[in-house]
Motif scaffolding. Structure first.
Motif, PDB file in Angstrom:
ATOM      1  N   SER A  61       0.593  -1.103  -0.051  1.00  0.00           N
ATOM      2  CA  SER A  61       0.217   0.074   0.130  1.00  0.00           C
ATOM      3  C   SER A  61       0.858   1.279  -0.061  1.00  0.00           C
ATOM      4  N   GLN A  62       0.300   2.270  -0.389  1.00  0.00           N
ATOM      5  CA  GLN A  62       0.706   3.845  -0.423  1.00  0.00           C
ATOM      6  C   GLN A  62       0.088   4.762  -0.099  1.00  0.00           C
ATOM      7  N   GLY A  63       0.312   5.524   0.919  1.00  0.00           N
ATOM      8  CA  GLY A  63      -0.728   6.485   1.275  1.00  0.00           C
ATOM      9  C   GLY A  63      -0.235   7.999   0.732  1.00  0.00           C
ATOM     10  N   GLY A  64      -1.007   8.539  -0.379  1.00  0.00           N
ATOM     11  CA  GLY A  64      -0.669   9.636  -1.178  1.00  0.00           C
ATOM     12  C   GLY A  64       0.301   9.185  -2.195  1.00  0.00           C
ATOM     13  N   GLU A  65       0.501   9.988  -3.251  1.00  0.00           N
ATOM     14  CA  GLU A  65       1.248   9.577  -4.454  1.00  0.00           C
ATOM     15  C   GLU A  65       2.840   9.611  -3.944  1.00  0.00           C
ATOM     16  N   GLU A  66       3.223  10.458  -2.971  1.00  0.00           N
ATOM     17  CA  GLU A  66       4.685  10.286  -2.492  1.00  0.00           C
ATOM     18  C   GLU A  66       4.978   9.648  -1.099  1.00  0.00           C
ATOM     19  N   GLY A  67       3.940   9.044  -0.527  1.00  0.00           N
ATOM     20  CA  GLY A  67       3.887   8.499   0.500  1.00  0.00           C
ATOM     21  C   GLY A  67       4.799   7.103   0.676  1.00  0.00           C
ATOM     22  N   ALA A  68       5.179   6.705   1.835  1.00  0.00           N
ATOM     23  CA  ALA A  68       5.946   5.465   2.059  1.00  0.00           C
ATOM     24  C   ALA A  68       5.276   4.181   1.605  1.00  0.00           C
ATOM     25  N   THR A  80      -0.292   4.244  10.199  1.00  0.00           N
ATOM     26  CA  THR A  80      -0.149   4.984   8.995  1.00  0.00           C
ATOM     27  C   THR A  80      -0.038   6.452   9.599  1.00  0.00           C
ATOM     28  N   THR A  81       0.993   7.136   9.020  1.00  0.00           N
ATOM     29  CA  THR A  81       1.047   8.506   9.147  1.00  0.00           C
ATOM     30  C   THR A  81       0.774   9.246   8.010  1.00  0.00           C
ATOM     31  N   GLU A  82       0.617   8.501   6.882  1.00  0.00           N
ATOM     32  CA  GLU A  82       0.721   9.152   5.406  1.00  0.00           C
ATOM     33  C   GLU A  82      -0.793   9.556   5.275  1.00  0.00           C
ATOM     34  N   VAL A  83      -0.923  10.604   4.535  1.00  0.00           N
ATOM     35  CA  VAL A  83      -2.267  11.411   4.413  1.00  0.00           C
ATOM     36  C   VAL A  83      -2.268  11.383   2.774  1.00  0.00           C
ATOM     37  N   GLY A  84      -3.331  11.296   2.455  1.00  0.00           N
ATOM     38  CA  GLY A  84      -3.856  11.279   1.009  1.00  0.00           C
ATOM     39  C   GLY A  84      -4.475  10.042   0.394  1.00  0.00           C
ATOM     40  N   ARG A  85      -4.473   9.959  -0.946  1.00  0.00           N
ATOM     41  CA  ARG A  85      -5.196   8.746  -1.514  1.00  0.00           C
ATOM     42  C   ARG A  85      -4.476   7.457  -1.289  1.00  0.00           C
ATOM     43  N   LEU A  86      -5.315   6.502  -1.032  1.00  0.00           N
ATOM     44  CA  LEU A  86      -4.466   5.102  -0.816  1.00  0.00           C
ATOM     45  C   LEU A  86      -4.602   4.285  -2.096  1.00  0.00           C
ATOM     46  N   TYR A  87      -3.309   4.006  -2.279  1.00  0.00           N
ATOM     47  CA  TYR A  87      -3.035   3.139  -3.638  1.00  0.00           C
ATOM     48  C   TYR A  87      -2.694   1.735  -2.960  1.00  0.00           C
ATOM     49  N   LEU A  88      -3.095   0.558  -3.750  1.00  0.00           N
ATOM     50  CA  LEU A  88      -2.452  -0.663  -3.551  1.00  0.00           C
ATOM     51  C   LEU A  88      -1.825  -1.267  -4.840  1.00  0.00           C
ATOM     52  N   ALA A  89      -0.823  -2.057  -4.786  1.00  0.00           N
ATOM     53  CA  ALA A  89      -0.191  -2.762  -6.096  1.00  0.00           C
ATOM     54  C   ALA A  89       0.303  -4.163  -5.462  1.00  0.00           C
ATOM     55  N   ILE A  90       0.519  -4.856  -6.320  1.00  0.00           N
ATOM     56  CA  ILE A  90       1.172  -6.297  -6.354  1.00  0.00           C
ATOM     57  C   ILE A  90       2.445  -6.119  -6.438  1.00  0.00           C
ATOM     58  N   ASN A  91       3.474  -6.369  -6.077  1.00  0.00           N
ATOM     59  CA  ASN A  91       4.974  -6.049  -6.272  1.00  0.00           C
ATOM     60  C   ASN A  91       5.395  -7.389  -7.281  1.00  0.00           C
ATOM     61  N   ASP A  92       5.809  -6.906  -8.590  1.00  0.00           N
ATOM     62  CA  ASP A  92       6.310  -7.647  -9.563  1.00  0.00           C
ATOM     63  C   ASP A  92       7.062  -6.744 -10.365  1.00  0.00           C
ATOM     64  N   GLU A  93       8.097  -7.322 -11.001  1.00  0.00           N
ATOM     65  CA  GLU A  93       8.853  -6.796 -12.099  1.00  0.00           C
ATOM     66  C   GLU A  93       8.080  -6.664 -13.389  1.00  0.00           C
ATOM     67  N   SER A  94       7.282  -7.348 -13.637  1.00  0.00           N
ATOM     68  CA  SER A  94       6.433  -7.549 -14.979  1.00  0.00           C
ATOM     69  C   SER A  94       5.067  -8.192 -14.582  1.00  0.00           C
TER      70      SER A  94
END
Length: 109
Positions: A61-68, A80-94
């Motif tokens: 997960s990532q909070g905000g476009e520049e969050g940890a 979390t201390t991140e503020v902003g839109r919540l993004y999710l991703a699956i870690n992969d190179e491709s």
């Protein structure tokens, strides 16, 4: 998204102490192995959009476009201390040869 991040449509505010995740499902690596949101600890992957070497196919997960970037790994609570839109991703190179999906329910606490 093209770089792996999915916009959840959820905004995390300053008053939020953390995020609760409930995750179901499995994804298939290009090797053919099926894994849950914890990913494959025997196969580390570095996705430049994520920026950390983490288990392949793990949910992050990532909070905000520049969050940890924080690994979610399992259903549960993420402080979390991140503020902003919540993004999710699956870690992969491709993402070309992967199958499956995670269904994620999110609650702000």
């Amino acid at each position: 998204g093209v770089n792996g991040w999915v916009d959840t449509g959820i905004d995390v505010g300053e008053e939020c102490a953390g995020i609760s995740f409930s995750i179901t499902g499995d994804v298939q690596e290009s090797s053919g192995q099926w894994v849950g949101p914890e990913g494959n600890p025997g196969h580390m992957a570095l996705n430049p959009a994520i920026g950390d070497e983490l288990p392949a196919e793990c949910l992050v997960s990532q909070g905000g476009e520049e969050g940890a970037v924080e690994p979610v790994f399992y259903s549960g609570f993420l402080a979390t201390t991140e503020v902003g839109r919540l993004y999710l991703a699956i870690n992969d190179e491709s993402y070309e040869h992967n199958n499956g999906e995670f269904t994620v329910s999110v609650s702000l606490l």
